[in-house]
Design a protein around this motif. Structure first.
Motif, PDB file in Angstrom:
ATOM      1  N   ILE A  32     217.727  12.654 -19.371  1.00 18.79           N
ATOM      2  CA  ILE A  32     216.855  11.507 -18.724  1.00 18.79           C
ATOM      3  C   ILE A  32     215.474  11.820 -18.948  1.00 18.79           C
ATOM      4  N   ALA A  34     211.175   9.575 -19.479  1.00 16.07           N
ATOM      5  CA  ALA A  34     210.713   8.283 -19.396  1.00 16.07           C
ATOM      6  C   ALA A  34     209.947   7.824 -20.876  1.00 16.07           C
ATOM      7  N   ARG A  39     215.799   2.905 -20.698  1.00 16.00           N
ATOM      8  CA  ARG A  39     215.545   3.320 -19.596  1.00 16.00           C
ATOM      9  C   ARG A  39     215.272   2.122 -18.413  1.00 16.00           C
ATOM     10  N   MET A  44     219.423   5.325 -15.282  1.00 15.00           N
ATOM     11  CA  MET A  44     218.636   6.979 -15.071  1.00 15.00           C
ATOM     12  C   MET A  44     219.271   7.451 -13.729  1.00 15.00           C
ATOM     13  N   TRP A  50     223.138   7.871 -17.873  1.00 18.28           N
ATOM     14  CA  TRP A  50     222.271   7.792 -18.882  1.00 18.28           C
ATOM     15  C   TRP A  50     222.926   7.863 -20.363  1.00 18.28           C
TER      16      TRP A  50
END
Length: 122
Positions: A32, A34, A39, A44, A50
């Motif tokens: 996971i 950013a 996303r 998440m 995920w």
């Protein structure tokens, strides 16, 4: 139909989605993060959500990309055959490009979120 009309419209978004889908399928995000991958808060939550979301969204991007490429080429051919002034043709292509971009993103999110909610009861 001229050469640039083959790359303006839904087929441009289709090519991008196809490329991103293949890259994400071939090189899925391992953890996971950013920066890379599907996303959304639901994806998440855990490593399992995920992985599932990224696997599903990659395949969905490829499918949507193929549909957009085929329909975009057909649309470009149709606009090329019609006796429409070039300025109007460019305007129509720009509107279609924006609409297909927005619809593709919404469709990708909605279908992936539905898949996650079915699979994980989120």
């Amino acid at each position: 139909m001229n050469a640039e009309s083959l790359f303006i419209g839904p087929q441009l978004i289709g090519i991008i989605l196809l490329a991103v889908g293949f890259i994400q399928k071939r090189f899925p995000p391992k953890s996971i993060n950013a920066f890379y991958g599907y996303r959304m808060p639901s994806s998440m939550k855990t490593q399992q959500t995920w992985d599932t979301a990224n696997r599903y969204s990659a395949i969905l991007m490829i499918k949507i990309g193929i549909v957009l490429i085929v329909t975009g080429v057909a649309l470009s051919a149709t606009l090329g055959v019609l006796n429409i002034k070039n300025d109007l043709r460019v305007g129509i292509s720009a509107i279609i490009l924006m609409a297909t971009s927005i619809i593709s993103c919404i469709l990708l999110i909605v279908l992936t979120e539905k898949h996650l909610s079915k699979k994980f009861d989120t």
